[in-house]
Design a protein around this motif. Structure first.
Motif, PDB file in Angstrom:
ATOM      1  N   PHE B 133       0.285   6.512 -12.113  1.00 25.94           N
ATOM      2  CA  PHE B 133      -0.364   5.304 -11.436  1.00 25.94           C
ATOM      3  C   PHE B 133       1.507   4.723 -11.008  1.00 25.94           C
ATOM      4  CE2 PHE B 133      -4.283   5.364 -10.219  1.00 25.94           C
ATOM      5  CZ  PHE B 133      -5.175   4.991  -9.034  1.00 25.94           C
ATOM      6  N   GLY B 134       1.785   4.609 -12.731  1.00 21.16           N
ATOM      7  CA  GLY B 134       3.377   4.131 -13.172  1.00 21.16           C
ATOM      8  C   GLY B 134       4.642   5.073 -12.555  1.00 21.16           C
ATOM      9  N   CYS B 135       4.468   6.626 -11.902  1.00 23.82           N
ATOM     10  CA  CYS B 135       5.473   7.330 -11.669  1.00 23.82           C
ATOM     11  C   CYS B 135       5.245   7.439 -10.102  1.00 23.82           C
ATOM     12  CB  CYS B 135       4.867   8.783 -12.120  1.00 23.82           C
ATOM     13  SG  CYS B 135       4.999   9.303 -13.342  1.00 23.82           S
ATOM     14  N   LEU B 136       4.308   6.874  -9.880  1.00 23.98           N
ATOM     15  CA  LEU B 136       4.787   6.393  -7.960  1.00 23.98           C
ATOM     16  C   LEU B 136       4.631   5.254  -8.077  1.00 23.98           C
ATOM     17  CD1 LEU B 136       0.767   7.383  -6.864  1.00 23.98           C
ATOM     18  CD2 LEU B 136       3.267   8.207  -5.721  1.00 23.98           C
ATOM     19  N   ASP B 137       4.906   4.013  -8.642  1.00 21.88           N
ATOM     20  CA  ASP B 137       5.676   2.966  -8.382  1.00 21.88           C
ATOM     21  C   ASP B 137       7.197   2.843  -8.738  1.00 21.88           C
ATOM     22  OD1 ASP B 137       3.375   1.775  -8.500  1.00 21.88           O
ATOM     23  OD2 ASP B 137       3.267   1.055 -10.451  1.00 21.88           O
ATOM     24  N   ILE B 138       7.579   3.895 -10.067  1.00 18.08           N
ATOM     25  CA  ILE B 138       9.217   4.688 -10.078  1.00 18.08           C
ATOM     26  C   ILE B 138       9.345   5.035  -9.493  1.00 18.08           C
ATOM     27  CG2 ILE B 138      10.598   5.629 -12.008  1.00 18.08           C
ATOM     28  CD1 ILE B 138       8.895   4.965 -14.516  1.00 18.08           C
ATOM     29  N   LEU B 139       8.774   5.850  -8.012  1.00 14.35           N
ATOM     30  CA  LEU B 139       9.330   6.459  -7.278  1.00 14.35           C
ATOM     31  C   LEU B 139       9.938   5.424  -6.038  1.00 14.35           C
ATOM     32  CD1 LEU B 139       9.704   9.147  -6.048  1.00 14.35           C
ATOM     33  CD2 LEU B 139       7.280   9.264  -4.431  1.00 14.35           C
ATOM     34  N   LEU B 140       8.681   4.401  -6.045  1.00 14.34           N
ATOM     35  CA  LEU B 140       8.955   3.858  -4.910  1.00 14.34           C
ATOM     36  C   LEU B 140      10.112   2.130  -5.575  1.00 14.34           C
ATOM     37  CD1 LEU B 140       7.158   2.346  -2.359  1.00 14.34           C
ATOM     38  CD2 LEU B 140       6.013   1.279  -4.292  1.00 14.34           C
ATOM     39  N   LEU B 141      10.220   2.049  -6.378  1.00  9.90           N
ATOM     40  CA  LEU B 141      11.234   1.688  -6.657  1.00  9.90           C
ATOM     41  C   LEU B 141      12.330   2.241  -6.533  1.00  9.90           C
ATOM     42  CD1 LEU B 141      10.017  -0.537  -9.458  1.00  9.90           C
ATOM     43  CD2 LEU B 141      10.446  -1.618  -7.123  1.00  9.90           C
ATOM     44  N   THR B 142      12.642   3.142  -7.278  1.00 10.10           N
ATOM     45  CA  THR B 142      13.924   4.266  -6.654  1.00 10.10           C
ATOM     46  C   THR B 142      14.036   3.868  -5.714  1.00 10.10           C
ATOM     47  OG1 THR B 142      12.800   5.122  -8.978  1.00 10.10           O
ATOM     48  CG2 THR B 142      14.876   6.142  -7.731  1.00 10.10           C
ATOM     49  N   VAL B 143      13.367   4.772  -4.922  1.00 12.31           N
ATOM     50  CA  VAL B 143      13.428   4.777  -3.510  1.00 12.31           C
ATOM     51  C   VAL B 143      14.235   3.164  -2.493  1.00 12.31           C
ATOM     52  CG1 VAL B 143      12.770   5.005  -1.116  1.00 12.31           C
ATOM     53  CG2 VAL B 143      11.987   6.747  -3.238  1.00 12.31           C
ATOM     54  N   MET B 144      13.668   2.506  -2.978  1.00 19.99           N
ATOM     55  CA  MET B 144      13.506   1.318  -2.960  1.00 19.99           C
ATOM     56  C   MET B 144      15.041   0.925  -3.142  1.00 19.99           C
ATOM     57  SD  MET B 144      10.683  -0.670  -2.029  1.00 19.99           S
ATOM     58  CE  MET B 144      10.549  -1.734  -3.623  1.00 19.99           C
ATOM     59  N   VAL B 145      15.868   0.611  -4.406  1.00 21.84           N
ATOM     60  CA  VAL B 145      16.660   0.416  -4.800  1.00 21.84           C
ATOM     61  C   VAL B 145      17.973   1.142  -4.411  1.00 21.84           C
ATOM     62  CG1 VAL B 145      18.187   0.685  -6.871  1.00 21.84           C
ATOM     63  CG2 VAL B 145      16.365  -0.512  -7.036  1.00 21.84           C
ATOM     64  N   ALA B 146      17.504   2.826  -4.289  1.00 22.71           N
ATOM     65  CA  ALA B 146      19.171   3.309  -3.573  1.00 22.71           C
ATOM     66  C   ALA B 146      18.906   3.196  -1.818  1.00 22.71           C
ATOM     67  CB  ALA B 146      18.388   4.566  -3.807  1.00 22.71           C
ATOM     68  N   GLY B 147      17.609   2.715  -0.961  1.00 25.39           N
ATOM     69  CA  GLY B 147      17.920   1.902  -0.069  1.00 25.39           C
ATOM     70  C   GLY B 147      18.751   0.692  -0.077  1.00 25.39           C
ATOM     71  N   ILE B 148      18.429   0.187  -0.739  1.00 23.52           N
ATOM     72  CA  ILE B 148      18.561  -1.703   0.060  1.00 23.52           C
ATOM     73  C   ILE B 148      20.576  -1.597  -0.854  1.00 23.52           C
ATOM     74  CG2 ILE B 148      18.774  -3.828  -1.018  1.00 23.52           C
ATOM     75  CD1 ILE B 148      15.585  -2.985  -1.037  1.00 23.52           C
ATOM     76  N   ALA B 149      20.692  -1.065  -1.813  1.00 29.15           N
ATOM     77  CA  ALA B 149      21.570  -1.336  -2.575  1.00 29.15           C
ATOM     78  C   ALA B 149      23.034  -0.952  -1.304  1.00 29.15           C
ATOM     79  CB  ALA B 149      21.671   0.280  -4.049  1.00 29.15           C
ATOM     80  N   GLY B 150      22.929  -0.186  -1.037  1.00 21.97           N
ATOM     81  CA  GLY B 150      23.948   0.442  -0.594  1.00 21.97           C
ATOM     82  C   GLY B 150      23.837  -0.275   1.258  1.00 21.97           C
ATOM     83  N   ARG B 151      22.975  -1.678   1.420  1.00 20.19           N
ATOM     84  CA  ARG B 151      23.264  -1.700   2.565  1.00 20.19           C
ATOM     85  C   ARG B 151      22.551  -3.668   2.615  1.00 20.19           C
ATOM     86  NH1 ARG B 151      20.422   2.797   2.858  1.00 20.19           N
ATOM     87  NH2 ARG B 151      21.097   4.035   4.481  1.00 20.19           N
TER      88      ARG B 151
END
Lengths: 291, 250
Positions: B133-151
């Motif tokens: 479950f932690g890996c799924l969370d990390i995946l989710l957070l990573t995608v979100m960080v990458a998506g938000i940081a640029g915008r």
């Protein structure tokens, strides 16, 4: 031969002492634990399987502390807890597969063992049914089956016969007797006859201590000359029940009652001494404060 | 050389009893070797994955899909990504409940005692589930960080802190509830704790200025405190498993 040694093992729950400085050595054979509710049987069994850590003292398996052995010790274990849990939506087969996985049963052997145990326990016809649809006796049998999945060297069973009908109990007793030839089996039961019939060694617990232990003959010697049979009137029988532990009471013709009385002294002139059994010993030891 | 020069062995007599005895010894030794089987980490993961509840794993994946859809919506609408950041914090802080419910299953059905007595004890089982479950969370957070940081004109580090602080805080609260509760009703209470944590994590949505640089120090401190509490909670769980008092029903 495998040896499990209790070295001054105690377990305290806040101020309550559940198990009090126990010293005992288990080897191959069948050990029967007897005692009242709260005597410390379940706590002792939980410590033996490593689920509970003793407050003080050590449990040694072949001179090594079981906590330090960790998985290597648990690999040798089969355990049936008193409150046997299960996932109700699992089928019998899936449940066995799941536990075989946890018990590190080699995959190439697992299916074979599962099938054998399911059939040995008479559960073949419900193997694909969800556990929540099974009767209490079937669930208990499933519990016994799972405890044998890894062909354990140490088998710990907490009240295994609770909920079994007489036929199932006999089948269970025969199976345990056969299994006990080359492994260590520790079982607790409230049903004195279960222990009497199958245990090589009997351990009687009271207030967290083992008060008597030994084979059936030796433990019964402690109560020899203390069991009496007397035929009395109903009124007298009631009076006896107030003052002595009575291990059996039978109504007879003519309003008389036949009593089996446990007492260090002859209770009446007419009473005659009889051969004690394990129930007498159990009553004698658990009511001992009366004498 | 002729045949008459060949050495001929005398007929060896086999003592049947001795033969059986030796065969038994070999069988015993072989049995001993098999019982020493220890599954590999890969085997343990593969085995445990088969038994993780579809309901919990499905819930976790559903939340991930929800976040992606939310992200697509915000992007299409050209809305302020800081609002999305707040909304994403609320959803991601709720996600932890599915792991807790998965861990809770053995508690709810009284399986803890039995599972703890097995070769793979609760520590290993829970560890595997936490990693999955932690890996799924990390995946989710990573995608979100990458998506938000640029915008959102925010740095990667800032977005990470803004997302992680509520996420870790929520997990602490849920782990606390997890160690406190037992019985079949605890699933509802666990869910209640998750909703409460999510609501608390939604507070910055009401005060968007909290995502300004001036408050960054506060966020870092909050994250550090949450991490310390998380480590402490995990240690408490490990100790409870070690002592066993929290495992047994009565």
């Amino acid at each position: 031969m495998l040896e499990l040694k209790l070295d001054r093992v105690s377990k305290h729950y806040k101020k309550k002492i559940a198990v009090d400085r126990l010293e005992y050595t288990f080897q191959n054979g069948i050990y029967g634990l007897l005692g009242e509710n709260g005597a410390g049987k379940t706590t002792l069994l939980r410590m033996l399987v490593g689920v509970l850590k003793p407050t003080s003292g050590e449990i040694l398996c072949d001179q090594q502390e079981i906590g330090k052995l960790g998985g290597e010790y648990r690999r040798k274990l089969g355990y049936l807890p008193k409150e046997f849990g299960y996932y109700p939506n699992f089928t019998v087969h899936r449940y066995m597969e799941y536990l075989a996985e946890l018990k590190a049963v080699p995959p190439e052997m697992a299916e074979d063992r599962i099938q054998r145990l399911i059939s040995q326990m008479g559960l073949e016809h419900v193997a694909k049914d969800k556990i929540k649809t099974l009767s209490g006796g079937m669930i208990r049998r499933l519990g016994i089956a799972q405890s044998l999945l890894n062909d354990p060297e140490i088998l710990v069973l907490d009240e295994p016969t609770a909920g079994l009908d007489p036929r199932e109990r006999i089948r269970f007793q025969n199976m345990i007797t056969a299994l006990g030839r080359n492994r260590m089996i520790v079982l607790s039961s409230h049903i004195v006859s279960d222990i009497e019939d199958i245990a090589d060694e009997i351990l009687l617990m009271k207030a967290g201590k083992i008060i008597t232990s030994g084979n059936l003959d030796s433990v019964l010697k402690t109560v020899e000359g203390k069991v009496w049979e007397a035929i009395e009137t109903e009124e007298a029988a009631e009076a006896f029940q107030q003052n002595y532990p009575i291990s059996s009471l039978k109504n007879m013709e003519g309003g008389k009652v036949c009593l089996r009385i446990i007492s260090p002294q002859k209770p009446t002139e007419q009473s005659k001494e009889v051969t004690p059994n394990l129930e007498d010993l159990y009553l004698y030891q658990t009511f001992r404060t009366h004498f | 050389m002729g045949n008459h020069h060949k050495i001929r062995l005398e007929q060896v007599e086999i003592e049947e009893k001795e033969r059986q005895k030796r065969l038994c010894r070999i069988a015993e030794a072989a049995e001993g070797m098999v019982s020493g089987y220890a599954p590999s980490w890969y085997g343990v993961f593969r085995g445990q994955l088969r038994y993780i509840s579809g309901y919990c794993l499905g819930g976790q994946l559903l939340c991930m899909v929800l976040l992606v859809l939310l992200f697509a919506y915000f992007q299409r609408k050209g809305a302020d990504m800081r609002v999305y950041l707040g909304a994403a914090s609320v959803v991601s802080s709720f996600v932890g409940v599915f792991l807790m419910m998965e861990l809770n299953r053995c508690k709810s059905f009284g399986m803890m005692e039995l599972e703890q007595s097995c070769y793979l004890g609760l520590k290993q089982i829970w560890c595997v589930k936490m990693i999955v479950f932690g890996c799924l969370d990390i995946l989710l957070l990573t995608v979100m960080v990458a998506g938000i940081a640029g915008r959102a004109s925010l740095g990667v580090l800032q977005v990470m802190v803004y997302l992680l602080a509520p996420f870790v805080f929520s997990n602490v609260l849920q782990l606390f509830a997890f160690t406190l509760l037992r019985g079949q009703r605890n699933e509802y209470l666990q869910m209640g704790a998750a909703v409460l944590a999510s609501m608390a994590c939604g507070i910055p949505l009401l005060f968007p200025e909290m995502y300004k640089g001036a408050y960054f120090g506060f966020w870092v401190l909050a994250l550090a405190a949450a991490v310390v509490c998380l480590v402490k909670e995990i240690l408490v769980i490990c100790q409870k498993l070690e002592e066993g008092d929290g495992i047994c029903w009565n």
